[in-house]
Motif scaffolding. Structure first.
Motif, mmCIF file in Angstrom:
data_model
loop_
_atom_site.group_PDB
_atom_site.id
_atom_site.type_symbol
_atom_site.label_atom_id
_atom_site.label_comp_id
_atom_site.label_asym_id
_atom_site.label_seq_id
_atom_site.Cartn_x
_atom_site.Cartn_y
_atom_site.Cartn_z
ATOM 1 N N ALA A 184 0.795 -1.237 0.000
ATOM 2 C CA ALA A 184 0.000 0.000 0.000
ATOM 3 C C ALA A 184 0.832 1.294 0.000
ATOM 4 N N PRO A 185 1.842 1.438 0.853
ATOM 5 C CA PRO A 185 2.580 2.722 0.855
ATOM 6 C C PRO A 185 3.378 2.959 -0.432
ATOM 7 N N GLY A 186 3.548 1.913 -1.226
ATOM 8 C CA GLY A 186 4.285 2.048 -2.479
ATOM 9 C C GLY A 186 3.414 2.422 -3.662
ATOM 10 N N LEU A 187 2.109 2.508 -3.438
ATOM 11 C CA LEU A 187 1.192 2.821 -4.537
ATOM 12 C C LEU A 187 0.786 4.289 -4.499
ATOM 13 N N THR A 188 0.674 4.882 -5.678
ATOM 14 C CA THR A 188 0.104 6.227 -5.760
ATOM 15 C C THR A 188 -1.352 6.101 -6.233
ATOM 16 N N PRO A 189 -2.151 7.118 -5.952
ATOM 17 C CA PRO A 189 -3.561 7.066 -6.366
ATOM 18 C C PRO A 189 -3.714 6.880 -7.873
ATOM 19 N N GLU A 190 -2.845 7.520 -8.634
ATOM 20 C CA GLU A 190 -2.986 7.436 -10.086
ATOM 21 C C GLU A 190 -2.717 6.025 -10.595
ATOM 22 N N MET A 191 -1.747 5.322 -9.989
ATOM 23 C CA MET A 191 -1.498 3.922 -10.376
ATOM 24 C C MET A 191 -2.736 3.068 -10.100
ATOM 25 N N VAL A 192 -3.296 3.277 -8.922
ATOM 26 C CA VAL A 192 -4.452 2.472 -8.500
ATOM 27 C C VAL A 192 -5.664 2.792 -9.370
ATOM 28 N N ALA A 193 -5.895 4.070 -9.615
ATOM 29 C CA ALA A 193 -7.037 4.467 -10.450
ATOM 30 C C ALA A 193 -6.889 3.881 -11.845
ATOM 31 N N ALA A 194 -5.687 3.991 -12.401
ATOM 32 C CA ALA A 194 -5.450 3.495 -13.760
ATOM 33 C C ALA A 194 -5.786 2.018 -13.859
ATOM 34 N N THR A 195 -5.309 1.245 -12.880
ATOM 35 C CA THR A 195 -5.524 -0.199 -12.919
ATOM 36 C C THR A 195 -7.002 -0.528 -12.798
#
Lengths: 245, 465
Positions: free
Chosen positions: B122-133
């Motif tokens: 979790a701390p290694g993810l940015t919102p944009e990475m998560v949203a994109a996926t």
């Protein structure tokens, strides 16, 4: 330590709220009767959103005060619900004639034509006699309209203030609530914070037509005196976010 | 950190003989987003179904690491972007650093991506990475991945445990009437609701009124000896004032959004949130944890504040969770169907958005709940809220919001009824938060089969006056 549900303790509590407390259950779910009551309330609200405004009836009730009927740039109800930006702009062929008025009054369908049908003309009737000496433009009826459409209408009419009477977003327990939005020196691009609102005009449960007219007349007079509307104009604490946007 | 690279590569593909070009990551994300009215209103949506799939196809090949180089809202202009990039944990990111967006979706679905791996990531993810996926996922993916992602928090109850579904009891009243609010509070408790929070939206922000509501729930809590926490959802500055006065504040609340400008529209800064978080933490009012903040978010809030920077509403929503996670929240929920049909038009759009918000929040490490709801001008009804509630239950949602009969008479919209949650808990075998479950049992409101009988226990009857 426990006892079966009795009606007694609920009587006091129910009297203090319209919230749907103490509903009947079937197992874990809602009973058939409660489900149907909720469905009926939702149906009323849905129908209020989708019923078209009977502009002819409003014009007839307005009598000699009636002005033209105009539309926003919205094509239909589906677009109205998705494109508030188009509902704020006047269709090109509006045919409004410019003049010089203190006040423009716009009766607009908003999100509940039923609220407009039931309450708008009565508010106009109660309000105009309280505005002695004001020059008031013929009352415009606006279809597929948002509050801000009044700004462009007022500019076309040459009015220094606009009052938009508009159907508010229906709640399950309030499908016919009328809102009144007041804007001093209206122009395209006015922010919601530059308007004052008197909402929940809906006798007998909400504000009566006379009470609304009394508050509005006071606000409008004060607005002219101060030369502004919105958050700088208080005394009823009526500046609200616009449900009808 | 100034001068962070702003690479503006062009993204291209050919699909069915047509070539599609996307100027930057922001445009690519927007056009890859499944259809919703708010992106059309903002003018950022794909112009056709084919363009949307083309964008998704291109997005699937973008390396996750690229998201650390190209910000969708400029670093120099926006403190949310700075928060996201400055707090990114490169070590936590390492296991997925080499993946593309599409490869990351496959990895999330893989057996290797278990609860422990997702928590560490979790701390290694940015919102944009998560949203994109999430834009490449279907509803089934959104549920399956969320189910194995767990975020556990606590104050007087523990939120987010496996097999649990908690509720916010929302006893709103249009004039903040104490008896009216008590009526809804009692009704909720009798239905086993309130284990996430008793959370009141006040009709006014007047500090004296807010304090009276806080004391009303505090008094009920002490008389019932119940493990509940309360919150009056007023502006953070009002809560700060009440904290200074010594009012019984369990949780600091604030609505937040995914850009600095949208947060300015809410009248809030990150510094104010830091100050309130610190002040509430020092009180140590909890018994099983010290998570003392509560946030609400919702797709479309940035656009409605004219603060969206041309970014799609779902990406901005996930950026709001990055704001939330900086303050160790007890609870976060999207108000998904509340914002209105100009942002999410119908039941289909609300369903998908609710599941996206839920998954994306959890992947970032946020304890995610959902206000399963709709307004009367949306194309939605109680069948849609039932469907979203059932899918969220399957997805391991931390909590949902409940009001008497599902009808909020103060905010004029429909959320869930207490009965809706009882029913879905039985259908899916879900239980209340453990501390609250114990209390329910102690007052006779839980039988051996985990059902809530229709009784009025004496301590609750006493509250009814």
């Amino acid at each position: 330590m426990s006892s079966d549900v009795s009606r007694d303790p609920w009587d006091t509590l129910r009297a203090a709220t319209r919230a749907r407390v103490g509903l009947g259950r079937a197992g874990d779910g809602l009973s058939t009767a409660e489900n149907l009551r909720l469905a009926a309330a939702h149906a009323q609200a849905r129908d209020a959103v989708h019923a078209p405004l009977d502009a002819d009836a409003v014009l007839a009730a307005l009598g000699e005060r009636a002005g033209p009927v105009v539309r926003s740039r919205v094509a239909d109800r589906t677009e109205y619900l998705q494109r508030p930006d188009l509902g704020r702009r006047l269709a090109d062929d509006h045919g409004l004639e410019g003049g010089s008025y203190d006040l423009a009054v716009v009766v607009a369908d908003g999100l509940s034509a039923r609220a407009v049908q039931d309450h708008a003309v009565a508010v106009v009737d109660a309000l105009l006699p309280r505005l002695e000496g004001w020059s008031v433009a013929p009352v415009v009826v606006a279809e597929q309209a948002r509050v801000a459409l009044g700004d462009e209408i007022a500019v076309a009419l040459g009015a220094r203030m606009v009052l938009v009477l508009i159907g508010e977003r229906p709640g399950m327990s309030a499908p016919d609530s009328l809102g009144a939005y007041l804007t001093y020196e209206p122009r395209v691009g006015r922010a919601d914070s530059e308007r004052n609102c008197v909402s929940n005009i809906r006798p007998p449960d909400g504000l009566t037509h006379d009470a609304a007219a009394e508050v509005l007349a006071a606000l409008m007079t004060e607005s002219f005196r101060l030369g502004l509307s919105g958050v700088g104009l208080k005394d009823t604490g009526a500046a609200l976010p616009s449900a009808a946007g | 950190m100034t001068g962070r690279a702003q690479r503006r590569g062009k993204f291209r593909t050919t699909l069915g003989g047509h070539s599609h070009t996307f100027a930057d990551l922001r445009e690519l994300l927007a056009k890859a987003t499944p259809m919703r009215s708010g992106d059309v209103l903002a003018g950022v949506a794909a112009a056709s179904a084919a363009e949307r799939v083309a964008a998704q196809t291109v997005l699937a090949d973008v390396p996750l690491a690229h998201f650390l180089d190209e910000a969708v809202v400029p670093y120099e202009d926006d403190d949310v972007t700075r928060l996201i990039l400055d707090t990114h944990d490169a070590d936590a990111f390492a296991p997925v650093r080499s993946l593309t967006v599409g490869g990351f979706r496959d990895w999330l679905l893989s057996w290797e991506a278990d609860t422990a791996a997702l928590t560490a990531l979790a701390p290694g993810l940015t919102p944009e990475m998560v949203a994109a996926t999430s834009k490449l996922m279907r509803v089934g993916d959104l549920v399956a991945i969320a189910r194995k992602t767990r975020v556990v928090t606590g104050l007087r109850t523990t939120i987010g445990l496996e097999g649990r579904l908690a509720t916010r009891l929302q006893p709103n009243h249009p004039t903040d009437d104490a008896v009216g609010i008590t009526a809804s509070l009692v009704d909720g408790l009798l239905h086993g609701a309130g284990d996430a929070v008793v959370g009141i939206n006040p009709a006014t922000d007047r500090p004296s009124t807010v304090r009276a509501l806080l004391e009303l729930v505090e008094d009920a809590r002490q008389r019932l000896d119940a493990p509940i926490q309360s919150c009056v959802l007023t502006h953070v500055t009002t809560t700060l004032e009440l904290l200074e006065q010594g009012a019984p504040v369990d949780l600091v609340f604030q609505s937040v959004a995914g850009t600095q400008a949208a947060n300015r529209g809410f009248g809030v800064t990150l510094d104010q949130l830091r100050e309130a978080h610190a002040a509430a933490s020092e009180l140590h009012r909890g018994s099983v944890g010290n998570n003392v903040t509560y946030f609400e978010t919702g797709q479309g809030s940035a656009l409605s504040a004219d603060a969206h920077h041309g970014v799609d509403q779902q990406t901005l929503e996930v950026r709001a969770y990055a704001v939330c996670r900086a303050f160790d929240p007890l609870l976060v929920n999207t108000v998904v169907g509340f914002i209105g049909p100009e942002y999410l038009y119908d039941g289909k759009q609300i369903l998908r958005a609710g599941l996206e918000d839920h998954l994306c929040g959890k992947l970032l490490g946020v304890p995610m709940g959902v206000d399963v709801c709709y307004t009367n001008h949306a194309e939605a009804d109680a069948d849609d809220t039932d469907t979203l509630l059932l899918t969220l239950g399957a997805a391991g949602c931390a909590f949902v919001i409940t009001v008497p009969g599902g009808d909020d008479i103060m905010l004029n919209y429909q959320s869930l009824s207490f009965q809706d949650v009882l029913q879905v808990r039985q259908t899916l075998g879900l239980r209340p938060a453990p501390e609250f479950e114990t209390w329910l049992g102690s007052v006779g409101l839980l039988d051996d089969a985990g059902r809530v009988p229709q009784l009025v226990p004496e301590p609750i009857r006493a509250l009814m006056g």
